[in-house]
Write an enzyme that holds these catalytic residues in place. Structure first.
Site, PDB file in Angstrom:
ATOM      1  N   GLU A  65       0.846  -1.200   0.000  1.00 31.73           N
ATOM      2  CA  GLU A  65       0.000   0.000   0.000  1.00 31.73           C
ATOM      3  C   GLU A  65       0.879   1.248   0.000  1.00 31.73           C
ATOM      4  O   GLU A  65       0.387   2.358   0.170  1.00 31.73           O
ATOM      5  CB  GLU A  65      -0.966   0.002   1.174  1.00 31.73           C
ATOM      6  CG  GLU A  65      -0.337  -0.046   2.536  1.00 31.73           C
ATOM      7  CD  GLU A  65      -1.371   0.114   3.631  1.00 31.73           C
ATOM      8  OE1 GLU A  65      -2.052   1.152   3.653  1.00 31.73           O
ATOM      9  OE2 GLU A  65      -1.483  -0.790   4.469  1.00 31.73           O
ATOM     10  N   CYS A  77      -3.571  -3.127   4.196  1.00 29.28           N
ATOM     11  CA  CYS A  77      -2.683  -4.175   4.720  1.00 29.28           C
ATOM     12  C   CYS A  77      -3.125  -5.576   4.317  1.00 29.28           C
ATOM     13  O   CYS A  77      -2.475  -6.560   4.668  1.00 29.28           O
ATOM     14  CB  CYS A  77      -2.616  -4.105   6.243  1.00 29.28           C
ATOM     15  SG  CYS A  77      -2.198  -2.469   6.847  1.00 29.28           S
ATOM     16  N   HIS A 126      -3.003  -9.684  11.888  1.00 32.06           N
ATOM     17  CA  HIS A 126      -2.372  -8.454  11.422  1.00 32.06           C
ATOM     18  C   HIS A 126      -2.093  -7.616  12.669  1.00 32.06           C
ATOM     19  O   HIS A 126      -2.986  -7.430  13.505  1.00 32.06           O
ATOM     20  CB  HIS A 126      -3.317  -7.709  10.465  1.00 32.06           C
ATOM     21  CG  HIS A 126      -2.880  -6.296  10.209  1.00 32.06           C
ATOM     22  ND1 HIS A 126      -1.627  -5.998   9.712  1.00 32.06           N
ATOM     23  CD2 HIS A 126      -3.496  -5.107  10.416  1.00 32.06           C
ATOM     24  CE1 HIS A 126      -1.509  -4.686   9.605  1.00 32.06           C
ATOM     25  NE2 HIS A 126      -2.620  -4.121  10.035  1.00 32.06           N
TER      26      HIS A 126
HETATM   27  N1  CAA Z   1       0.667   3.405  30.842  1.00 30.89           N
HETATM   28  C1  CAA Z   1       0.120   2.258  30.333  1.00 30.89           C
HETATM   29  N2  CAA Z   1      -0.825   2.281  29.362  1.00 30.89           N
HETATM   30  C2  CAA Z   1      -1.199   3.471  28.856  1.00 30.89           C
HETATM   31  C3  CAA Z   1      -0.663   4.694  29.342  1.00 30.89           C
HETATM   32  C4  CAA Z   1       0.319   4.626  30.370  1.00 30.89           C
HETATM   33  N3  CAA Z   1       0.864   5.728  30.882  1.00 30.89           N
HETATM   34  N4  CAA Z   1      -1.251   5.702  28.657  1.00 30.89           N
HETATM   35  C5  CAA Z   1      -2.119   5.142  27.777  1.00 30.89           C
HETATM   36  N5  CAA Z   1      -2.075   3.795  27.904  1.00 30.89           N
HETATM   37  C6  CAA Z   1      -2.832   2.808  27.135  1.00 30.89           C
HETATM   38  C7  CAA Z   1      -4.293   3.176  26.911  1.00 30.89           C
HETATM   39  O1  CAA Z   1      -5.109   2.828  28.005  1.00 30.89           O
HETATM   40  C8  CAA Z   1      -4.583   2.394  25.652  1.00 30.89           C
HETATM   41  O2  CAA Z   1      -4.785   1.039  25.954  1.00 30.89           O
HETATM   42  P1  CAA Z   1      -6.269   0.404  25.840  1.00 30.89           P
HETATM   43  O3  CAA Z   1      -6.699   0.643  24.422  1.00 30.89           O
HETATM   44  O4  CAA Z   1      -6.065  -1.035  26.136  1.00 30.89           O
HETATM   45  O5  CAA Z   1      -7.108   1.146  26.823  1.00 30.89           O
HETATM   46  C9  CAA Z   1      -3.268   2.451  24.876  1.00 30.89           C
HETATM   47  O6  CAA Z   1      -2.264   2.770  25.823  1.00 30.89           O
HETATM   48  C10 CAA Z   1      -3.245   3.510  23.781  1.00 30.89           C
HETATM   49  O7  CAA Z   1      -3.654   4.723  24.361  1.00 30.89           O
HETATM   50  P2  CAA Z   1      -4.616   5.721  23.567  1.00 30.89           P
HETATM   51  O8  CAA Z   1      -5.779   4.984  23.026  1.00 30.89           O
HETATM   52  O9  CAA Z   1      -4.889   6.888  24.411  1.00 30.89           O
HETATM   53  O10 CAA Z   1      -3.608   6.106  22.391  1.00 30.89           O
HETATM   54  P3  CAA Z   1      -3.792   7.122  21.205  1.00 30.89           P
HETATM   55  O11 CAA Z   1      -5.173   7.642  21.136  1.00 30.89           O
HETATM   56  O12 CAA Z   1      -2.704   8.113  21.298  1.00 30.89           O
HETATM   57  O13 CAA Z   1      -3.468   6.231  19.925  1.00 30.89           O
HETATM   58  C11 CAA Z   1      -3.932   4.564  18.295  1.00 30.89           C
HETATM   59  C12 CAA Z   1      -3.678   4.850  19.793  1.00 30.89           C
HETATM   60  C13 CAA Z   1      -5.312   5.081  17.917  1.00 30.89           C
HETATM   61  C14 CAA Z   1      -3.854   3.067  18.083  1.00 30.89           C
HETATM   62  C15 CAA Z   1      -2.855   5.291  17.444  1.00 30.89           C
HETATM   63  O14 CAA Z   1      -1.583   4.781  17.733  1.00 30.89           O
HETATM   64  C16 CAA Z   1      -3.092   5.195  15.957  1.00 30.89           C
HETATM   65  O15 CAA Z   1      -3.838   5.981  15.383  1.00 30.89           O
HETATM   66  N6  CAA Z   1      -2.411   4.221  15.264  1.00 30.89           N
HETATM   67  C17 CAA Z   1      -2.561   4.027  13.835  1.00 30.89           C
HETATM   68  C18 CAA Z   1      -3.873   3.345  13.475  1.00 30.89           C
HETATM   69  C19 CAA Z   1      -3.888   1.892  13.842  1.00 30.89           C
HETATM   70  O16 CAA Z   1      -2.872   1.258  13.994  1.00 30.89           O
HETATM   71  N7  CAA Z   1      -5.116   1.315  13.908  1.00 30.89           N
HETATM   72  C20 CAA Z   1      -5.271  -0.098  14.179  1.00 30.89           C
HETATM   73  C21 CAA Z   1      -6.482  -0.689  13.464  1.00 30.89           C
HETATM   74  S1  CAA Z   1      -6.409  -0.289  11.700  1.00 30.89           S
HETATM   75  C22 CAA Z   1      -5.284  -1.432  11.043  1.00 30.89           C
HETATM   76  O17 CAA Z   1      -4.965  -2.413  11.646  1.00 30.89           O
HETATM   77  C23 CAA Z   1      -4.690  -1.136   9.698  1.00 30.89           C
HETATM   78  C24 CAA Z   1      -3.319  -0.597   9.855  1.00 30.89           C
HETATM   79  O18 CAA Z   1      -2.343  -1.336   9.812  1.00 30.89           O
HETATM   80  C25 CAA Z   1      -3.155   0.822  10.085  1.00 30.89           C
END
Ligand code: CAA
Length: 386
Positions: free
Chosen positions: A79, A111, A233
């Site tokens: 991709e 992906c 994945h």
């Molecule tokens: N200590 C321990 N854990 C902590 C913490 C701390 N101090 N602070 C936060 N966390 C935890 C949160 O509780 C959360 O865990 P849970 O979901 O189990 O509750 C985790 O860390 C992540 O925290 P946030 O949700 O607050 O993180 P975020 O909003 O900054 O971003 C994300 C997370 C949305 C995955 C971001 O990294 C992102 O956008 N990633 C890209 C998109 C992605 O990978 N999507 C996955 C599905 S799509 C797919 O699979 C296709 C692809 O390849 C992209």
């Protein structure tokens, strides 16, 4: 006739950023990346290494072992393609000196597309059992600096040889399919970084697990209790844990905690590589094969998810003697040999990736292939004399 993965080989970027560097510079608690996302490092490539040269390094290992006899099809899944028209597979064909009587094509659906390629390849082999197909998955995952996706970047390639009487994984015919037209993650043509609705993308991923599972069962796929391992994945490895937790509920698993614990060996490589998009689910498989003690005769499920969104769940059986066909030491060495870079260098390289027009790349790669730059709007790939 049994059809499946006869050989599987990997490549990744030669540089690595420890996520503690990113945490320090973005003022984030490192526990969020390590415990919250399940990520520790991300692979980064040098300027003269891209999806084509990574793929060529992975594929070369297969050609060195098996030669090119019987290979008449190359499917390149990505991709993060390097050209809107020409398949990255044709650049690879040139670098590896593959025979002219080969069909070469690039496939795209975020992906997911390497899984489609694998199924298409199985169809070709079913029709012509003496033929072999190269299926290649290669990607560089990039999000904007400072975005929530930043800790989930990475890069990597997996090359697979699909044939009759496979040595590594016999793919079973049942597959569970799921498609829904959503905008959870996408990359418009004029952008080098992906756009994502992060939490929504996780929600769609989980919905697709449920949908693909129901279709898999309706298509005659194995019962949950008859599947020994699940490879997901892994955009970040915690996503696999969330997905499997969901599947244990949907399938009413007898011992969900033990089942979730059995994911461990599938996550060892992706924790260190980061997201490699199309290659990620096959890195999960490779991680299981390389790191689990003995999975002979075990049934392994692969769950492939591509945003936008398409998902597929299918299974395979690991044949006796598979260990002799792995490259465990080489794969571990590849990860350990990466050069660690600091935040400043990571940032500079991230920005440089966006360059356009005519340019040369610095000679950094010590691999057999280089992306040397762009001349007259043409990408220059070269083989480095050893
Ligand atoms: N200590 C321990 N854990 C902590 C913490 C701390 N101090 N602070 C936060 N966390 C935890 C949160 O509780 C959360 O865990 P849970 O979901 O189990 O509750 C985790 O860390 C992540 O925290 P946030 O949700 O607050 O993180 P975020 O909003 O900054 O971003 C994300 C997370 C949305 C995955 C971001 O990294 C992102 O956008 N990633 C890209 C998109 C992605 O990978 N999507 C996955 C599905 S799509 C797919 O699979 C296709 C692809 O390849 C992209």
């Amino acid at each position: 006739m049994k059809i499946g993965i006869h050989d599987i080989a990997a490549a990744t970027g030669s540089l690595v950023l420890d996520l503690s560097e990113l945490a320090e510079h973005t003022g984030t608690d490192i526990a969020k990346f390590q415990r919250g996302l399940g990520q520790f490092e991300m692979s980064i490539s040098t300027e003269d290494d891209d999806i084509v040269t990574m793929a060529a390094r992975a594929t070369k290992q297969i050609i060195d072992r098996h030669g090119t006899d019987g290979i008449r099809t190359v499917m390149f899944a990505t991709e993060t393609g390097v050209d809107q028209s020409k398949s990255a597979g044709v650049f690879l064909h040139g670098l590896l000196g593959l025979p002219a009587n080969t069909r070469v094509v690039e496939l795209k659906e975020a992906c997911y597309s390497a899984t489609a390629a694998l199924q298409f390849a199985a169809g070709i082999v079913a029709r012509k059992p003496k033929e072999k197909v190269l299926v290649i998955a290669s990607d560089t995952a990039r999000y904007e600096l400072g975005s929530s996706g930043e800790p989930t970047q990475g890069c990597g390639a997996i090359a697979m040889l699909i044939s009759a009487n496979p040595a590594v994984l016999e793919i079973e015919p049942a597959a569970g399919l799921w498609t829904s037209d959503v905008m959870d993650f996408w990359r418009p043509n004029d952008r080098s970084t992906a756009l994502v609705d992060g939490h929504y993308s996780m929600q769609v991923y989980l919905e697709s697990v449920e949908g693909a599972w129901h279709d898999f069962r309706a298509a005659g796929g194995a019962e949950f209790a008859d599947i020994d391992y699940f490879c997901y994945h892994q955009p970040f490895t915690k996503m696999a844990v969330k997905a499997h937790r969901k599947l244990t509920e949907v399938a009413q698993a007898a011992n969900p905690d033990a089942s979730v614990a059995s994911l461990e060996e599938t996550m060892i490589y992706n924790r260190r590589i980061g997201n490699s998009y199309t290659a990620s689910v096959f890195y999960a498989l490779l991680s299981l094969l390389d790191n689990a003690e003995d999975v002979t005769g075990k049934r392994v499920a692969l769950f492939s998810y591509g945003s936008g969104a398409v998902a597929e769940l299918f299974t395979g059986i690991v044949p006796a003697g598979y260990q002799a066909h792995l490259r465990r030491d080489e794969n571990r060495r590849m990860l350990d040999a990466r050069t660690t870079i600091g935040y400043g260098e990571y940032r500079d390289r991230h920005i440089k990736f966006d360059q356009t027009g005519a340019y040369d790349t610095a000679v950094e790669s010590d691999g057999p292939y280089r992306f040397a730059g762009v001349v007259d709007n043409k990408r220059q790939y070269v083989t480095v004399a050893s």
